[in-house]
Enzyme design. Sequence first.
Site, PDB file in Angstrom:
ATOM      1  N   ARG A 168       0.842  -1.348   0.092  1.00 32.49           N
ATOM      2  CA  ARG A 168       0.107   0.044  -0.076  1.00 32.49           C
ATOM      3  C   ARG A 168       0.847   1.205   0.190  1.00 32.49           C
ATOM      4  O   ARG A 168       1.829   1.372   0.760  1.00 32.49           O
ATOM      5  CB  ARG A 168      -0.827   0.050   1.434  1.00 32.49           C
ATOM      6  CG  ARG A 168      -1.694  -1.066   1.588  1.00 32.49           C
ATOM      7  CD  ARG A 168      -2.889  -0.401   2.325  1.00 32.49           C
ATOM      8  NE  ARG A 168      -3.740  -1.736   2.678  1.00 32.49           N
ATOM      9  CZ  ARG A 168      -3.457  -2.490   3.933  1.00 32.49           C
ATOM     10  NH1 ARG A 168      -2.588  -2.263   4.757  1.00 32.49           N
ATOM     11  NH2 ARG A 168      -4.177  -3.612   3.999  1.00 32.49           N
ATOM     12  N   ARG A 241       4.222 -28.260   5.662  1.00 26.90           N
ATOM     13  CA  ARG A 241       5.064 -27.579   6.499  1.00 26.90           C
ATOM     14  C   ARG A 241       4.399 -27.787   8.143  1.00 26.90           C
ATOM     15  O   ARG A 241       3.058 -27.817   7.981  1.00 26.90           O
ATOM     16  CB  ARG A 241       5.206 -26.029   6.357  1.00 26.90           C
ATOM     17  CG  ARG A 241       6.213 -25.995   4.845  1.00 26.90           C
ATOM     18  CD  ARG A 241       7.358 -26.577   4.898  1.00 26.90           C
ATOM     19  NE  ARG A 241       8.392 -25.563   5.881  1.00 26.90           N
ATOM     20  CZ  ARG A 241       9.593 -26.098   5.823  1.00 26.90           C
ATOM     21  NH1 ARG A 241       9.940 -27.106   5.370  1.00 26.90           N
ATOM     22  NH2 ARG A 241      10.410 -25.131   6.642  1.00 26.90           N
ATOM     23  N   GLU A 292       7.919 -19.380  16.789  1.00 30.35           N
ATOM     24  CA  GLU A 292       7.395 -20.532  15.926  1.00 30.35           C
ATOM     25  C   GLU A 292       8.602 -20.995  14.984  1.00 30.35           C
ATOM     26  O   GLU A 292       9.262 -20.240  14.417  1.00 30.35           O
ATOM     27  CB  GLU A 292       6.272 -19.675  15.094  1.00 30.35           C
ATOM     28  CG  GLU A 292       5.059 -19.561  15.808  1.00 30.35           C
ATOM     29  CD  GLU A 292       4.051 -19.165  14.759  1.00 30.35           C
ATOM     30  OE1 GLU A 292       4.111 -19.368  13.329  1.00 30.35           O
ATOM     31  OE2 GLU A 292       2.911 -18.686  15.079  1.00 30.35           O
ATOM     32  N   TYR A 340      -4.223 -23.863   1.067  1.00 30.72           N
ATOM     33  CA  TYR A 340      -3.781 -22.666   1.840  1.00 30.72           C
ATOM     34  C   TYR A 340      -4.989 -22.016   2.183  1.00 30.72           C
ATOM     35  O   TYR A 340      -4.917 -20.745   1.676  1.00 30.72           O
ATOM     36  CB  TYR A 340      -2.709 -22.092   1.366  1.00 30.72           C
ATOM     37  CG  TYR A 340      -1.946 -21.216   2.254  1.00 30.72           C
ATOM     38  CD1 TYR A 340      -2.256 -20.925   3.574  1.00 30.72           C
ATOM     39  CD2 TYR A 340      -0.695 -20.538   1.799  1.00 30.72           C
ATOM     40  CE1 TYR A 340      -1.407 -20.161   4.174  1.00 30.72           C
ATOM     41  CE2 TYR A 340      -0.102 -19.616   2.437  1.00 30.72           C
ATOM     42  CZ  TYR A 340      -0.582 -19.353   3.862  1.00 30.72           C
ATOM     43  OH  TYR A 340       0.588 -18.698   4.771  1.00 30.72           O
ATOM     44  N   ASP A 342      -7.637 -19.767   4.331  1.00 27.35           N
ATOM     45  CA  ASP A 342      -7.708 -19.065   5.570  1.00 27.35           C
ATOM     46  C   ASP A 342      -9.254 -19.422   6.207  1.00 27.35           C
ATOM     47  O   ASP A 342      -9.842 -20.050   5.661  1.00 27.35           O
ATOM     48  CB  ASP A 342      -7.783 -17.414   5.148  1.00 27.35           C
ATOM     49  CG  ASP A 342      -6.541 -16.712   4.663  1.00 27.35           C
ATOM     50  OD1 ASP A 342      -5.519 -17.311   5.339  1.00 27.35           O
ATOM     51  OD2 ASP A 342      -6.489 -15.811   3.745  1.00 27.35           O
TER      52      ASP A 342
HETATM   53  N1  UDP Z   1       6.211 -13.126   4.298  1.00 27.72           N
HETATM   54  C1  UDP Z   1       7.313 -12.638   4.230  1.00 27.72           C
HETATM   55  N2  UDP Z   1       7.655 -11.739   5.342  1.00 27.72           N
HETATM   56  C2  UDP Z   1       6.834 -11.540   6.101  1.00 27.72           C
HETATM   57  C3  UDP Z   1       5.615 -12.126   6.415  1.00 27.72           C
HETATM   58  C4  UDP Z   1       5.269 -13.223   5.369  1.00 27.72           C
HETATM   59  O1  UDP Z   1       7.919 -12.727   3.250  1.00 27.72           O
HETATM   60  O2  UDP Z   1       7.297 -10.793   7.058  1.00 27.72           O
HETATM   61  C5  UDP Z   1       5.784 -14.060   3.136  1.00 27.72           C
HETATM   62  C6  UDP Z   1       6.034 -15.617   3.461  1.00 27.72           C
HETATM   63  O3  UDP Z   1       6.258 -16.233   2.109  1.00 27.72           O
HETATM   64  C7  UDP Z   1       4.681 -16.156   4.207  1.00 27.72           C
HETATM   65  C8  UDP Z   1       3.636 -15.380   3.157  1.00 27.72           C
HETATM   66  O4  UDP Z   1       4.183 -13.966   2.744  1.00 27.72           O
HETATM   67  O5  UDP Z   1       4.554 -17.489   3.728  1.00 27.72           O
HETATM   68  C9  UDP Z   1       2.301 -15.562   3.758  1.00 27.72           C
HETATM   69  O6  UDP Z   1       2.215 -14.771   4.977  1.00 27.72           O
HETATM   70  P1  UDP Z   1       0.929 -14.881   6.027  1.00 27.72           P
HETATM   71  O7  UDP Z   1       1.284 -13.991   7.083  1.00 27.72           O
HETATM   72  O8  UDP Z   1      -0.036 -14.475   5.270  1.00 27.72           O
HETATM   73  O9  UDP Z   1       1.340 -16.380   6.374  1.00 27.72           O
HETATM   74  P2  UDP Z   1       0.712 -17.177   7.584  1.00 27.72           P
HETATM   75  O10 UDP Z   1       0.134 -16.260   8.629  1.00 27.72           O
HETATM   76  O11 UDP Z   1      -0.567 -18.061   6.928  1.00 27.72           O
HETATM   77  O12 UDP Z   1       1.700 -18.367   8.142  1.00 27.72           O
END
Ligand code: UDP
Length: 365
Positions: A168, A241, A292, A340, A342
Site C-alpha cells: 500500500r 510444513r 514459531e 492454503y 484462511d
Molecule cells: N511473508 C514474508 N515476510 C513476512 C511475512 C510474510 O515474506 O514478514 C511471506 C511468506 O512467504 C509467508 C507469506 O508471505 O509465507 C504469507 O504470509 P502470512 O502472514 O499470510 O502467512 P501465515 O500467517 O498464513 O503463516
Amino acid sequence: MGAGLFGAAFAQQVRAAGKSVLVIDRRSHIGGNVYTEEIEGIQVHRYGAHIFHTNDRSVWEYVNRFAEFNRYTNAPVANYRGELYSLPFNMYTFNKLWGVVTPREAEAKIREQREAAGITEPKNLEEQAISLVGTDIYERLIKGYTEKQWGRPCSELPSFIIKRLPVRFTFDNNYFNARYQGIPVGGYTRMVERMLDGVEVRLNVDYLQHKAELDALADRVVYTGSVDAYFDDCYGPLSYRSVRFETEVLDTPNFQGNAVVNYTDRETPFTRIIEHKFFEFGTQPKTVISREYSAEWRPGMEPYYPVNDEKNSALYEQYKALADRERKTVFGGRLGEYRYYDMDAVLLSALQLAEKELGKEGEQA
Ligand code: UDP
C-alpha cells in the site's frame, strides 16, 4: 469429520437441519488448529495465531452468532537484524527503508528496482516479490522469512503465497484488506464449543484406524484429515510444513509490545514471536509468548501448511481424482483439500458443502 473449523461448521448446519451427526477427532480437544487454551488468564493460540478476517458478510454474520468479536486489527512488525519495519509493506516501511516521504517517491523507488531486475512476467515467488516491492524489501523482509517458513528457495515457490500480503502507498498498517476483522472474545475454543452445541463429539479417536466401523454408522462421511493419509500415501506422500511452538510464560506484562513480530532475517532460527495477550488487549501481570519454528512435516508431526508447489500440486491432482471417486465420503478443509485456506474460506466452503448435501437429501426425500 474432525472438530476443527470445517467439521464444526458442517456439523452445526447438519444438526440445525435436524439430522444426526457425529464428529470424530483424534486430538483430545475440539477446535482443530484454532484451539485456544487459557494460561495466566490469557487465551493462547496453541497451534499458531489465528486472526479472523473476511470480506464475506454472510461468513462474518455466521461467526458472530457463536462469539463476540473484538476490534483487533493485525499489524505485525518485522525485525530484520534488530531493525524494525512496519508490515504489510506501506509508507511507514518505505520511509524507514529509503527515507521517502511521498507515495510518488516510493513508487519511483520500487519501479527503479523492478526495472533493474528486468522482470516482466513473474514466474515464481522471488520474481513476484521483486516486481511488487523491489529488491530491498525482498532481501530484508521477504527472502529470509519465506525460506525459513517454506524450507525452499523463493525461486521454487508459487507466487500466490506472496500475493497474500497487501502493498500500500498509504500509512495503513492493517495486514489484511478485509471488511471485517477481529478475535473472538474469550477464545476460539469457546466459539467452536458453541458451534458444536448439541452435536455428539468423540475425542481421542483416530478415524482412519477405525474406519470400517465408523463408516458403518453413517450414510455420508466428511473427511477433514490429510487426503494422502486417507489413501495410505498410495502415490507417495504430499509435502506439508509443520510448526514447532516454543511457548513460555514470562513474568513481565509486556515483552514485545505487539501480538506479532516477524523475524525476517535468515540467522534467527524462528519465523515469528506471538505475544498472545495483545490479541485481546490484555492487561494481565504476566505474558505468554510463542516462538514459531518452521519444519518440513514428517510422520508423527502436525501438518499445518500444504506446500502448493508444482510437484505437490500435480501429486494432489492424482489424490483428488481418487477422492472424487469415493461414493460415500467427501473431503474438506485445509488438509482434506490440500489448500492454503484462511478461516473464512474454510467456513464458506463448509457452509456450501452443507447446503449441497442437505439439498441432496431434500431431493431424495
Ligand atoms: N511473508 C514474508 N515476510 C513476512 C511475512 C510474510 O515474506 O514478514 C511471506 C511468506 O512467504 C509467508 C507469506 O508471505 O509465507 C504469507 O504470509 P502470512 O502472514 O499470510 O502467512 P501465515 O500467517 O498464513 O503463516
